[in-house]
Design an enzyme around this catalytic site. Structure first.
Site, PDB file in Angstrom:
ATOM      1  N   HIS A 152       0.863  -1.326   0.148  1.00 22.94           N
ATOM      2  CA  HIS A 152       0.047  -0.023   0.097  1.00 22.94           C
ATOM      3  C   HIS A 152       0.996   1.241   0.048  1.00 22.94           C
ATOM      4  O   HIS A 152       1.771   1.384   0.676  1.00 22.94           O
ATOM      5  CB  HIS A 152      -0.911   0.026   1.235  1.00 22.94           C
ATOM      6  CG  HIS A 152      -2.090   1.145   0.969  1.00 22.94           C
ATOM      7  ND1 HIS A 152      -1.823   2.453   1.489  1.00 22.94           N
ATOM      8  CD2 HIS A 152      -3.236   0.890   0.526  1.00 22.94           C
ATOM      9  CE1 HIS A 152      -2.999   3.033   1.284  1.00 22.94           C
ATOM     10  NE2 HIS A 152      -3.773   2.051   0.608  1.00 22.94           N
ATOM     11  N   GLU A 229     -12.754  -6.941   0.019  1.00 21.86           N
ATOM     12  CA  GLU A 229     -13.597  -6.407   1.029  1.00 21.86           C
ATOM     13  C   GLU A 229     -13.466  -4.906   0.599  1.00 21.86           C
ATOM     14  O   GLU A 229     -12.432  -4.247   0.760  1.00 21.86           O
ATOM     15  CB  GLU A 229     -12.736  -6.502   2.182  1.00 21.86           C
ATOM     16  CG  GLU A 229     -13.572  -5.916   3.600  1.00 21.86           C
ATOM     17  CD  GLU A 229     -12.850  -6.120   4.869  1.00 21.86           C
ATOM     18  OE1 GLU A 229     -12.747  -5.026   5.622  1.00 21.86           O
ATOM     19  OE2 GLU A 229     -12.419  -7.125   5.141  1.00 21.86           O
ATOM     20  N   CYS A 266     -12.863  -0.837   9.142  1.00 24.56           N
ATOM     21  CA  CYS A 266     -13.669  -1.219   8.101  1.00 24.56           C
ATOM     22  C   CYS A 266     -15.115  -1.679   9.079  1.00 24.56           C
ATOM     23  O   CYS A 266     -16.106  -1.820   8.458  1.00 24.56           O
ATOM     24  CB  CYS A 266     -13.183  -2.561   7.463  1.00 24.56           C
ATOM     25  SG  CYS A 266     -12.571  -3.631   8.415  1.00 24.56           S
TER      26      CYS A 266
END
Length: 484
Positions: A152, A229, A266
């Site tokens: 990331h 997700e 999340c």
């Protein structure tokens, strides 16, 4: 300073992963478990080096990050235990039965085998637990798949150093070269996803990015599974009886949950449904106002939160109850939510949440029915609500992968029974989890051997059970001991 992976480096990573696939798949469960435990030990040993890097790149506190390292090493050890015990392979043996009706039954032996090289897109909000050493990587390695992690951009230095620690541990433990690789850059991730040597991919991130990558994965000449997700609102529904019994605790628990980690979980509860006349506005506003400002993970996420908050402020029917400081609290009604569901039920990643007031049970049901798929749904109720709960729980079950009773969704236990997934858009594969032992099932496929000589069968299927794992034989689960 880190840099993007070059085309030549990507080709080498893909070739190494492809080369490692066969020896990884052939490795005995106990041997593979040893490799995984070596990685867990190395991560724990490197914690004092890795955590300060993570602090610099993500602004997350030391205690949170140390906890993440422990979670990451802990889940690696959990997978190692599952490998040694045998459940991860789901071995099923039905021996031949000439007297079976309506026709004789052949000898059938079924086992889960690894798919092959897996591409993992690391997440931003958990720089350890959902990144290079996170659950997707751990579960794929446990399944016997080489892993290439696309780092990331929010924590590139940490990604590089974490990968180095893991590769060093795997090499020292005897794992094949190419068992774990790391690539950096946006285009390089897309290129890798299109490569025929990649057999599956895992992703945690935004809905637009996840949908775009999913489209690539399923429209390849040879489509592959893509486990994304993408987003979740995690609604919480509260009954009047729960308000009467513990309203103050619900108010404080809610604010603490939706602002945990600066609202960057999340599983953040994005909406709280309360009965009209609940009397908690003052407590909710006071608790929200007491949340201290904090730095978000990176500038891009902060900008996305700011624009999302501006969008919500402009939605008709949404009123500001509290803003400024470190969190924002908005309010609406079920009628207004249903009328503007497309605008209100769009995730805003950060410290904001919406209180939704309902005037009747029918309105509460309408509020539930307005939702699509979510990772979680929560009901706060009392024993006296048994009849109401019996009506609501099936509705919540239809829309969420984890249903909570009198709790808060932030915090995902890493365990055998955990399910971290849900109907779209929370994930694109609602039958699978990204947390817990069964997460490895995403990167395996079943193979059944019929009437195959014992000497050429995989060891885990042989009569004398040299791997010493638990197996289901003719319908009965055996213990994890070598058969005699």
């Amino acid at each position: 300073m880190t840099r993007d992976t070059t085309p030549a480096e990507l080709e080498q990573a893909l070739a190494d992963a492809a080369e490692a696939a066969a020896p990884l798949a052939a490795s005995a469960p106990a041997v593979r478990a040893g490799w995984i435990r070596a990685v867990a030990d190395a991560l724990d040993a490197a914690s004092d080096e890795l955590v300060p890097i993570a602090q610099r790149e993500t602004s997350l506190p030391e205690a949170r990050l140390k906890g993440e390292v422990g979670r990451s090493s802990g889940q690696l050890r959990m997978f190692a235990d599952a490998l040694e015990e045998g459940s991860l392979l789901e071995v099923i043996i039905d021996t031949a039965d000439a007297e079976a009706k309506p026709v004789p039954r052949p000898d059938l032996r079924r086992v889960l085998v690894p798919l092959g090289p897996v591409l993992v897109f690391a997440a931003s909000n958990f720089p350890f637990a959902f990144s290079v050493c996170g659950g997707d990587t751990a579960s794929a390695l446990a399944a016997g798949c080489p892993v290439i992690v696309k780092a990331h951009p929010g924590h590139p230095e940490l990604s590089v150093r974490t990968a180095e620690v893991m590769v060093e541990a795997l090499t020292a433990a005897g794992a094949p070269a190419g068992t774990l690789g790391l690539i950096l850059g946006y285009d390089v991730g897309v290129t890798a996803l299109k490569d025929a040597r990649i057999t599956a991919a895992g992703f945690t991130g935004s809905v637009p990015a996840g949908k775009a990558l999913h489209e690539i994965a399923v429209t390849r000449p040879e489509p592959i599974p893509f486990y994304g997700e993408l987003g979740s609102l995690n609604p919480v529904f509260v009954t009047q009886a729960a308000i009467d019994a513990r309203g103050k605790d619900i108010a404080s628990g809610y604010v603490g949950s939706y602002t945990l980690g600066v609202g960057q979980f999340c599983t953040k509860p994005g909406l709280l449904f309360l009965p009209a006349g609940h009397g908690l506005q003052e407590q909710l506003v006071e608790a929200t106002g007491g949340v201290a400002p904090a730095t978000m993970l990176n500038e891009r996420i902060a900008e996305g939160f700011s624009s999302g908050l501006d969008r919500l402020r402009k939605v008709d029917g949404l009123r500001v109850w509290s803003e400024g400081g470190g969190a924002t609290l908005l309010q609406t009604t079920v009628a207004e939510l249903v009328a503007r569901s497309d605008e209100i039920l769009e995730e805003c990643f950060g410290p904001v949440s919406i209180v939704v007031e309902y005037a009747s049970v029918d309105e509460l049901v309408a509020g539930i029915e307005a939702f699509g798929g979510n990772l979680t749904a929560t009901l706060h109720a009392e024993d006296s609500d048994a009849e109401l709960a019996a009506r609501l729980l099936p509705l919540l079950t239809a829309r969420a992968g984890r249903v909570l009773w009198n709790g808060w969704p932030t915090g995902v236990a890493v365990s055998w029974a955990q399910h971290h997934g849900g109907p779209f858009p929370s994930t694109v594969g609602s039958i699978h989890t990204s947390v817990g032992v069964t997460a490895a099932r995403r990167f395996q496929r079943p193979v059944a051997y019929q009437d195959t000589p014992d000497v050429v069968l995989p060891a885990v299927l042989q009569d004398n059970n040299p791997a010493g794992i638990s197996r289901r034989i003719n319908g009965t689960i055996t213990t994890a001991e070598v058969s005699r």
